[in-house]
Write a protein that holds these residues in place. Structure first.
Motif, short mmCIF file in Angstrom:
data_model
loop_
_atom_site.label_atom_id
_atom_site.label_comp_id
_atom_site.label_asym_id
_atom_site.label_seq_id
_atom_site.Cartn_x
_atom_site.Cartn_y
_atom_site.Cartn_z
N SER A 135 0.85 -1.20 0.00
CA SER A 135 0.00 0.00 0.00
C SER A 135 0.88 1.24 0.00
O SER A 135 1.91 1.29 0.67
CB SER A 135 -0.90 0.01 1.23
OG SER A 135 -1.58 1.25 1.35
N ALA A 136 0.43 2.24 -0.74
CA ALA A 136 1.12 3.53 -0.71
C ALA A 136 1.05 4.17 0.67
O ALA A 136 1.85 5.04 1.00
CB ALA A 136 0.53 4.46 -1.75
N SER A 137 0.09 3.72 1.49
CA SER A 137 -0.04 4.28 2.84
C SER A 137 1.19 4.02 3.69
O SER A 137 1.43 4.72 4.68
CB SER A 137 -1.28 3.69 3.54
OG SER A 137 -1.12 2.30 3.78
N SER A 138 1.99 3.03 3.33
CA SER A 138 3.19 2.73 4.10
C SER A 138 4.46 3.12 3.35
O SER A 138 5.56 3.06 3.93
CB SER A 138 3.26 1.24 4.44
OG SER A 138 3.46 0.46 3.26
N GLU A 139 4.35 3.51 2.08
CA GLU A 139 5.54 3.78 1.28
C GLU A 139 5.65 5.23 0.83
O GLU A 139 6.73 5.81 0.88
CB GLU A 139 5.52 2.86 0.03
CG GLU A 139 5.46 1.38 0.35
CD GLU A 139 6.57 0.94 1.29
OE1 GLU A 139 7.74 1.19 0.97
OE2 GLU A 139 6.25 0.37 2.35
N ALA A 140 4.57 5.82 0.36
CA ALA A 140 4.64 7.16 -0.23
C ALA A 140 4.44 8.26 0.78
O ALA A 140 4.81 9.41 0.54
CB ALA A 140 3.61 7.29 -1.35
N ILE A 141 3.81 7.95 1.92
CA ILE A 141 3.54 8.96 2.93
C ILE A 141 4.04 8.47 4.28
O ILE A 141 4.11 7.27 4.54
CB ILE A 141 2.04 9.30 3.01
CG1 ILE A 141 1.20 8.05 3.25
CG2 ILE A 141 1.57 9.99 1.74
CD1 ILE A 141 -0.28 8.32 3.35
N PRO A 142 4.44 9.41 5.17
CA PRO A 142 5.13 9.01 6.41
C PRO A 142 4.23 8.41 7.48
O PRO A 142 4.72 7.70 8.36
CB PRO A 142 5.76 10.31 6.90
CG PRO A 142 4.89 11.39 6.33
CD PRO A 142 4.42 10.88 5.00
N ALA B 37 2.44 -1.18 -4.56
CA ALA B 37 1.94 -0.28 -3.51
C ALA B 37 0.99 0.75 -4.11
O ALA B 37 1.38 1.90 -4.38
CB ALA B 37 3.12 0.42 -2.82
N PRO B 38 -0.26 0.36 -4.35
CA PRO B 38 -1.22 1.31 -4.94
C PRO B 38 -1.74 2.31 -3.92
O PRO B 38 -1.71 2.07 -2.71
CB PRO B 38 -2.34 0.39 -5.42
CG PRO B 38 -2.30 -0.76 -4.46
CD PRO B 38 -0.84 -0.97 -4.14
N CYS C 268 6.70 -1.05 -6.85
CA CYS C 268 6.10 -0.23 -7.90
C CYS C 268 4.70 0.19 -7.50
O CYS C 268 4.08 -0.38 -6.61
CB CYS C 268 6.07 -0.99 -9.23
SG CYS C 268 4.86 -2.35 -9.26
N THR C 269 4.22 1.22 -8.16
CA THR C 269 2.80 1.60 -8.12
C THR C 269 2.38 1.71 -9.57
O THR C 269 2.79 2.61 -10.30
CB THR C 269 2.58 2.90 -7.32
OG1 THR C 269 1.19 3.15 -7.18
CG2 THR C 269 3.28 4.09 -7.93
N PRO C 270 1.61 0.74 -10.08
CA PRO C 270 1.53 0.52 -11.53
C PRO C 270 0.80 1.54 -12.39
O PRO C 270 1.12 1.68 -13.56
CB PRO C 270 0.82 -0.85 -11.63
CG PRO C 270 1.03 -1.50 -10.32
CD PRO C 270 1.01 -0.37 -9.34
N THR C 271 -0.21 2.25 -11.88
CA THR C 271 -1.01 3.10 -12.76
C THR C 271 -0.44 4.52 -12.84
O THR C 271 0.24 4.99 -11.92
CB THR C 271 -2.47 3.17 -12.29
OG1 THR C 271 -2.53 3.86 -11.04
CG2 THR C 271 -3.06 1.79 -12.15
#
Length: 339
Positions: free
Chosen positions: A191-198, A235-236, A277-280
């Motif tokens: 999930s982007a919740s754990s990768e893209a944001i703190p 990680a969407p 990756c985040t595919p879209t």
């Protein structure tokens, strides 16, 4: 250093930082475009004839299973409901000339005698199969927008069992065959919740389990790439599934929220291309935008947005209860008048 010299030095520093950021963004965009324009990889030829998919009866999991079938892979489907599994299996075989097998498996029971029996059924189902792809999609997102102390401990434990423990056990069951054949791909849904944001406040346990998925995937990627096995964490951001509250889909983010079908097509194309990756395209843009904000701003915005969402969901729940109570009263009055 004089004032003008200091100002000039600071200006050049800003130019340098801006240039590096622009270069990084351009590289990400060019890499994404290159992958989109490239001919899709033949997953069956590269990895094997069968894929194992967990949580394939709805949302991303169902769409990914259908996309893999469209690409010619036979499927082993794992889920907790036999009827839903059969419906999904029938939908796949009615559209594509592939084989399917189903394994009824409540992933929240891993580490228990019932879970051990399900693991034995899984191993029996894949024995002798050329399993080339594993997609660990199953996940639990509820309790959501809740403080840690508000939910029963067992609810958090269930989330941990499914999102973390079950993913680990299923991967450990499938990997030996891949190692023996010298090829394979493992895709773990993060999930982007754990990768893209703190931080992801009021969804703390969910984000923490997804952080485990990312680190687990990265380390396995390093361990197994020399053995011909690609391990990847996808990680969407939000995808339009039933796990995502409608309040999220109705705000400014909605143009960047793909359908499960759109996400699945992009996800299949990204298999084997890097450990994370985040595919879209929309999610790639959100990831870049997220990198601009400082952590403190992210923390404030996430807490503010999740409190707003919490209040909205609570209001809708109260309205639903009031509507149900009103219908009950009308039914009672109607029954009394019929006598």
């Amino acid at each position: 250093m004089t004032g003008p010299a200091l100002a000039a030095w600071f200006f050049h520093l800003l130019v340098f930082v801006g240039g590096v950021s622009a270069a990084a963004f351009s590289f990400r965009v060019l890499a994404y475009l290159a992958l989109c324009l490239r001919r899709p990889r033949d997953l069956r030829r590269r990895y094997g004839a069968w894929a194992v998919v967990t949580g394939p009866t709805s949302g991303i999991g169902r769409s990914v299973a259908l996309e893999l079938a469209r690409r010619g892979l036979n499927l082993v489907l794992l889920d907790l409901d036999a009827a839903n599994l059969q419906e999904t299996s029938d939908a796949i075989t009615s559209r594509h000339t592939v084989e399917t097998r189903t394994v009824v498996f409540d992933l929240s029971l891993v580490g228990t005698p019932q879970g051990d029996e399900s693991m034995r059924r899984l191993r029996a189902a894949i024995e002798g199969l050329d399993v080339g792809v594993l997609v660990n999609n199953a996940g639990v997102a509820k309790p959501a927008v809740a403080y840690l102390h508000e939910a029963e401990v067992e609810a958090w434990v269930r989330m941990i069992r499914v999102n973390l423990w079950a993913l680990t056990e299923v991967t450990a069951a499938v990997l030996p065959g891949m190692v023996e054949r010298g090829r394979g791909a493992v895709v773990n849904m993060g999930s982007a919740s754990s990768e893209a944001i703190p931080s992801f406040p009021l969804n703390t346990i969910y984000a923490a389990t997804k952080r485990y998925v990312s680190k687990f995937s990265r380390s396995l990627y390093v361990e197994y790439r020399s053995k011909g096995i690609d391990v990847q964490c996808q990680a969407p951001f939000f995808v339009a599934t039933r796990l995502v509250p409608s309040a999220v889909l109705d705000n400014w983010l909605s143009p960047l929220v793909p359908t499960p079908e759109t996400y699945a097509r992009a996800a299949a194309r990204w298999i084997g291309h890097g450990p994370l990756c985040t595919p879209t395209a929309g999610h790639q843009l959100l990831w870049c935008l997220a990198g601009v904000l400082p952590d403190a701003a992210h923390d404030w915005l996430r807490m503010r947005e999740h409190l707003r969402l919490r209040a909205l969901l609570s209001q809708r729940a109260r309205a639903a209860r009031a509507s149900a109570a009103d219908r009950g009263e009308k039914t009672t009055r109607a029954k009394k008048m019929s006598f």
